[in-house]
Design an enzyme around this catalytic site. Structure first.
Site, PDB file in Angstrom:
ATOM      1  N   CYS A 266       0.827  -1.213   0.000  1.00  0.00           N
ATOM      2  CA  CYS A 266       0.000   0.000   0.000  1.00  0.00           C
ATOM      3  C   CYS A 266       0.863   1.266   0.000  1.00  0.00           C
ATOM      4  O   CYS A 266       1.518   1.559  -0.976  1.00  0.00           O
ATOM      5  CB  CYS A 266      -0.975  -0.059   1.189  1.00  0.00           C
ATOM      6  SG  CYS A 266      -2.367   1.076   1.019  1.00  0.00           S
ATOM      7  N   HIS A 356      -3.541  -5.207  -0.048  1.00  0.00           N
ATOM      8  CA  HIS A 356      -3.325  -5.696   1.318  1.00  0.00           C
ATOM      9  C   HIS A 356      -3.360  -7.221   1.381  1.00  0.00           C
ATOM     10  O   HIS A 356      -4.430  -7.823   1.480  1.00  0.00           O
ATOM     11  CB  HIS A 356      -4.399  -5.136   2.255  1.00  0.00           C
ATOM     12  CG  HIS A 356      -4.242  -3.687   2.553  1.00  0.00           C
ATOM     13  ND1 HIS A 356      -3.620  -3.230   3.696  1.00  0.00           N
ATOM     14  CD2 HIS A 356      -4.603  -2.590   1.860  1.00  0.00           C
ATOM     15  CE1 HIS A 356      -3.614  -1.906   3.692  1.00  0.00           C
ATOM     16  NE2 HIS A 356      -4.199  -1.494   2.585  1.00  0.00           N
ATOM     17  N   GLU A 358      -2.610  -8.989   3.846  1.00  0.00           N
ATOM     18  CA  GLU A 358      -3.008  -9.454   5.184  1.00  0.00           C
ATOM     19  C   GLU A 358      -4.517  -9.469   5.367  1.00  0.00           C
ATOM     20  O   GLU A 358      -5.030 -10.139   6.267  1.00  0.00           O
ATOM     21  CB  GLU A 358      -2.353  -8.577   6.263  1.00  0.00           C
ATOM     22  CG  GLU A 358      -3.076  -7.305   6.608  1.00  0.00           C
ATOM     23  CD  GLU A 358      -3.031  -6.253   5.499  1.00  0.00           C
ATOM     24  OE1 GLU A 358      -3.790  -5.292   5.573  1.00  0.00           O
ATOM     25  OE2 GLU A 358      -2.238  -6.402   4.559  1.00  0.00           O
TER      26      GLU A 358
END
Length: 386
Positions: A266, A356, A358
């Site tokens: 990001c 992202h 995660e």
């Protein structure tokens, strides 16, 4: 929606568009950049994501708050959004982990929101005219001297607020002191993670792979970073304009010069890109949601990803370019608009993505990128270190 239907609220956009609704969460004034998120789940993760600092988030999913608020899903220690806009708030949450209502948590943390807004019309307006400054006003904030404030008066307050372009916000969300997230099981590697607005699930994902994560403040120097004796460096997500990140960009150049394995996501993708000589620009309305496609140039593989960014790197899909650290390539892009979604270096061990991996609320297509980072550290270690 507990106790809020009788209190009027007003959303005023910078271009003069006005939306009426009911107060949701705290009463008062919230000023920020109005943006929309298309995620149909994960509102708790969205609200606590530091990347949303100083933004008023519009949820495009019509019903919000169904699962209440729990004590497990926060991505940081607090709610970071400046304001919140929803259409149909749940009257009663229903989930075995729920501890309180979303309305209650917003009020408890002082987040001014507005409900019963036509979010479909609002989202179309933002898509057409772009993300812009806005304000949510409710309660006493709609009064002046006992009389109702005019829309023109509210608009003046919105237009006097700072914009997102040129906003240096990472320093406002970073940790004040270093901390360590221990590896699960045997410690295979040690990583220095520069906290520009890191989400809780990122160190957790690294930890699962046997990585001891040292989370460092955004102001950390190269000496601070090297004191960790890291096998790799991680650049986190975060809020604001990447053009303001002179310190983080300079630090990244120093890391690249030492050929330490580096992975950024990001905001970290934008910082690596700037360290390699690429420019950045403000997008019209950005990418925010958990259903955004990304194509890997090398394999043609499509991943559905979670994203939250209003700025992007300049470049074309697959573009190869020279940097001060050797050859590099635009490695990923979004097929919706050809936005740059990743950068990969050919001559130094570094790569990054705009999305992202995660993604706590899903999807998990990109989770293997953490394994790729592990592989990068393994290869450098196999060559005798860095």
């Amino acid at each position: 929606m507990t106790g809020s239907t009788q209190t009027p609220a007003t959303l005023v956009l910078e271009d003069g568009r006005v939306f009426r609704g009911s107060a949701y969460g705290a009463r008062g004034t919230s000023l920020g950049e109005v943006v929309f998120s298309t995620g149909m789940t994960g509102y708790q993760e969205t609200l606590t994501d530091p990347s949303y600092h100083r933004q008023i988030v519009v949820q495009t999913a019509p019903q919000i708050g169904n699962t209440g608020w729990n004590d497990e899903d926060d991505e940081s220690a607090r709610i970071w959004v400046a304001g919140y806009v929803v259409r149909d708030p749940a009257r009663t949450p229903s989930n075995w982990r729920s501890r309180r209502t979303l309305d209650h948590e917003l009020a408890e943390q002082g987040v001014v929101g507005i409900a019963e807004v036509d979010t479909r019309t609002l989202t179309r307006h933002i898509r057409e005219h772009g993300a812009m400054r806005a304000g949510v006003f409710s309660g006493e904030a709609l009064l002046a001297g006992g009389s109702a404030r005019s829309d023109a008066d509210l608009l003046n307050e919105v237009r006097a607020s700072p914009g997102m372009q040129g906003a240096d916000l990472a320093g406002e969300v970073t940790t004040r002191s270093p901390y360590v997230v221990a590896a699960q099981g045997e410690t295979r590697f040690r990583v220095a993670a520069l906290d520009l607005g890191i989400k809780s699930n990122t160190p957790r994902q690294l930890s699962k792979r046997g990585i001891e994560v040292h989370v460092l403040p955004a102001t950390s120097s190269l000496d601070d970073l090297l004191a960790v004796e890291p096998d790799g460096v991680f650049l986190s997500n975060g809020p604001g304009d990447p053009a303001t990140t002179e310190h983080a960009t300079a630090l990244t150049k120093q890391v690249l010069g030492r050929e330490l394995p580096l992975f950024g996501i990001c905001f970290g993708n934008q910082i690596l890109g700037r360290a390699l000589g690429l420019g950045t620009y403000k997008m019209r309305y950005g990418h925010r949601g958990i259903n955004i496609p990304v194509i890997d140039v090398a394999t043609g593989t499509v991943a559905i990803t979670a994203q939250n960014h209003g700025f992007a790197l300049e470049g074309e899909p697959g573009q190869r370019f020279e940097s001060d650290f050797g050859a590099a390539q635009i490695s990923h892009y979004c097929p919706n608009d050809d936005t740059v979604e990743g950068v990969r270096c050919a001559d130094v061990p570094a790569f990054s993505v705009q999305y992202h991996p995660e993604a706590a609320a899903g999807p998990h297509d990109a989770a293997p990128l953490f394994d790729e980072f592990v592989g990068l550290m393994e290869r450098v270690e196999g060559k005798g270190g860095h």
